[in-house]
Design an enzyme around this catalytic site. Sequence first.
Site, PDB file in Angstrom:
ATOM      1  N   CYS A   2       3.000  -4.994   4.114  1.00  0.00           N
ATOM      2  CA  CYS A   2       2.679  -6.346   3.682  1.00  0.00           C
ATOM      3  C   CYS A   2       2.496  -7.244   4.893  1.00  0.00           C
ATOM      4  CB  CYS A   2       3.801  -6.882   2.798  1.00  0.00           C
ATOM      5  SG  CYS A   2       4.263  -5.764   1.445  1.00  0.00           S
ATOM      6  N   ALA A  64       1.571  -4.053  -2.987  1.00  0.00           N
ATOM      7  CA  ALA A  64       2.582  -3.355  -3.787  1.00  0.00           C
ATOM      8  C   ALA A  64       2.366  -1.846  -3.732  1.00  0.00           C
ATOM      9  CB  ALA A  64       2.526  -3.840  -5.230  1.00  0.00           C
ATOM     10  N   ASN A  87       8.327  -6.327   5.841  1.00  0.00           N
ATOM     11  CA  ASN A  87       7.112  -5.515   5.844  1.00  0.00           C
ATOM     12  C   ASN A  87       7.587  -4.124   6.210  1.00  0.00           C
ATOM     13  OD1 ASN A  87       4.565  -4.424   6.109  1.00  0.00           O
ATOM     14  ND2 ASN A  87       4.043  -5.548   7.978  1.00  0.00           N
ATOM     15  N   GLU A  89       8.495   0.277   4.878  1.00  0.00           N
ATOM     16  CA  GLU A  89       8.699   1.406   3.965  1.00  0.00           C
ATOM     17  C   GLU A  89       9.986   2.084   4.430  1.00  0.00           C
ATOM     18  OE1 GLU A  89       7.193   1.916   1.296  1.00  0.00           O
ATOM     19  OE2 GLU A  89       5.330   0.787   1.548  1.00  0.00           O
ATOM     20  N   ASP A 112      12.011  -0.375  -2.227  1.00  0.00           N
ATOM     21  CA  ASP A 112      12.661   0.314  -1.113  1.00  0.00           C
ATOM     22  C   ASP A 112      13.280  -0.673  -0.126  1.00  0.00           C
ATOM     23  OD1 ASP A 112       9.750  -0.151  -0.701  1.00  0.00           O
ATOM     24  OD2 ASP A 112      10.197   0.474   1.336  1.00  0.00           O
ATOM     25  N   LEU A 246      -6.510  10.195   5.891  1.00  0.00           N
ATOM     26  CA  LEU A 246      -7.603  10.180   6.846  1.00  0.00           C
ATOM     27  C   LEU A 246      -7.720  11.580   7.434  1.00  0.00           C
ATOM     28  CD1 LEU A 246      -6.920   6.854   8.803  1.00  0.00           C
ATOM     29  CD2 LEU A 246      -8.056   7.183   6.599  1.00  0.00           C
ATOM     30  N   SER A 352      -2.082   9.330   8.175  1.00  0.00           N
ATOM     31  CA  SER A 352      -2.880   9.464   9.382  1.00  0.00           C
ATOM     32  C   SER A 352      -2.076  10.217  10.439  1.00  0.00           C
ATOM     33  CB  SER A 352      -3.312   8.086   9.897  1.00  0.00           C
ATOM     34  OG  SER A 352      -4.239   8.204  10.943  1.00  0.00           O
ATOM     35  N   GLY A 353      -2.734  10.551  11.543  1.00  0.00           N
ATOM     36  CA  GLY A 353      -2.105  11.401  12.561  1.00  0.00           C
ATOM     37  C   GLY A 353      -1.679  10.680  13.818  1.00  0.00           C
TER      38      GLY A 353
END
Length: 557
Positions: A2, A64, A87, A89, A112, A246, A352-353
Site C-alpha cells: 500500500c 487489498a 505497508n 506483508e 496480516d 513475472l 519476481s526474482g
Amino acid sequence: MCGIFAIISKDGQPIEPKVYHGRLHSLREIAYRQSGKQRHRGPDYTGVKLVQEDGVALLHERLAIIGVETGNQPLLSEDGNILLVANAEIYNYLEQSAEIAKKRGHYKPKSDCNVIIELYEEYGVNLFEYITGMFAFVLYDKHTKNVLIARDPFGIIPMYIGEDASGNIWVSSEMKCIAEFCTKLEPFPPGEYRYGQPGNLERKKFFHERWVTEIPNIEADLSILRKKLESAVRTHLQCDVPYGALLSGGVDSSLVASIATKLRRERDPTFKLKTFSVGLRNAPDLKAAKLVADYIGSDHTEVIFEIPDALDIIRDLIYHLETYDVATVRCSIPMLLLTRHIKSTGIKMVFSGEGADEIFGGYLYFFKAPNYVEFHKELVSRVQQLNLSDCLRANKVSMAKGLELRVPFLDTAFVNYVMSIRPEDKIPGALNCLGGIQKNRIEKHILRAAFAKDFLPDAVLWRQKEQFSDGVGYSLIETILKTANSHVSDDEFSTAASRFPINTPTTKEAFHYRTIFEEMFPGKVAIETVKRWSPRRDWGCPEDPSGLVQSAHQTHQ
C-alpha cells in the site's frame, strides 16, 4: 502492499492550519492532499485517522491483498489507544495470531498487518524478533505519546522520513508526498526503527547479522539451499486475490515460478500459474521465458512492445521511480510496460526474482572480483543498497499500477543463509564440481546446481545473466543512448559539473534523466535521496551498468 503517510507534531501539540497554494488548509486537508500523490499505490481505499489534540495525522492508501473485506487501515488496538498504518506483508501472521489467541483467549486479525499492534503491546520494540516479511510502518501510541517507525531489513518496501522547518515529522512511502514541505529528507534506513517522543526519537538497528561484518566460512549445502528457497516461496504464496509471476527467462524469476507451481500443485494438480514476459519482438528473454512456461505448464502471456513505446514513458517513469539513476531507469522501462498489462488482467500480486544477484553474486562484473574477501564485501554492499536500486525499482514500478510484487529471494531467513555461505563457494569464474556438476563456474552456480533436477530446462537453468534492460532486446539501450544524445548538446553537457554539482552526471543519458528529475523534484533535499548504481570501476569494469559491456558476457553461453 500500500502507501502510508504521516505527519507528527514534534511537541505533541496541535498543528495549526497552513496556507498552501494560496489557501488555508487544515492538518487533515494537507495530509489527504499530499498522500494523494501516491494514491496509485492504494486504489482500493483511503483511510484517514487524526489525533487532533496531539498533532498526528495517519493516512493509508490501500491495495487489498489479505483480509480484503476487513483490513482497511489505519488499524486500531482493541482499546483504541494504538494506531497503525503499515505497508507490509507479514508472512508469519497466522502463526503469530495463534500465539496471541493462546494468551488472550480470543483473537482474529483483520489482516496480516494487525499482529504488529498486538506484538507491540506484548513486546514493545522487540516485536521485530517475531515478525517475518516486508514492511514499513508508523505506529502511534496515544497513551504514552510514543511513535514507532520501522522498515524491513532489506528495504523491500520504500519509506521516506523528513522534518519541516518547525521540526514536525513527515513520513511517506514515496518522496514526492513530502519533499516540498521538508528541510531534511532521507530514505528511511532498512533494518532500523525510531522510537520515543516525536521530538526525541531514539534511532536503533534491529537487524544484526554476522555476515555483515565478518567473512563467512560455512560450506554450501545444496540440499539446505533448495529447501530454504522452497520454504521462502511457500510463505509468500498466502494471498486472497488473483496472482501470477513475472517470467524474464532468467534463472531467478524462472525458479520462483517453477517452485510456486510445484507447491500449488501439491494441493491442486490442475493448477496453472499465470506468467508474464516482456520484450521487443524476438527478444532473448521472450524465447527463454517460453521454454520455462512450456516446461512448468503455466498460462503464459507475452507483452511485445516497440521502441517508441519505451521512449514515451521515460518521463512518467522518473516521476514514479523518484530517481535519475541510469541503471534503475533503464530496467524500469520494460517493467512498467509489463505491469501495466498485468494489472489490466485483474491480477493484483506477482512474484519476481529480485535479490538473487545481490546475495549470490550474479552481476557479470563479479567475475572481476580480485579475491574472496572483496567479493563478499561487495555482496554486502549490494544487499545494503538494494533499497536504493532494485527494491526501489521493483516496488515503485509495480505500485505505479497498483500491483503488489513479492520477492522470495529476499526472505530474511533465506538471505541470512546464503550470505553466511563462504565466498569461495559463490564467486564466479573458478572451476567447480559442487554437487557433482562440473563447470567453469557460471555466476550463481550454487543456486543453479541446487535445482538441477526437474525444475527448469537446462537451456534456462544454465543461461547466463542478462540484465532486464538488455534481455528484452539489445537494441533498446542503443536507441536510448541515441535519444539522449539528441536531447543533450555538447555545449549543454559541458555545463554538467556547474549545473549539477551533487551527483554530477557523467554521460548524456544521465544528464537527460537528471534534467527531467529536477523539473519534477526541484531542490537539494530530493536530489540527495538518490544513489547511483554502477559496477566497480576499481575492478576494471566499464562505467556503463549494462551487462553487455562486461567482458564476461556470453562466455558461458
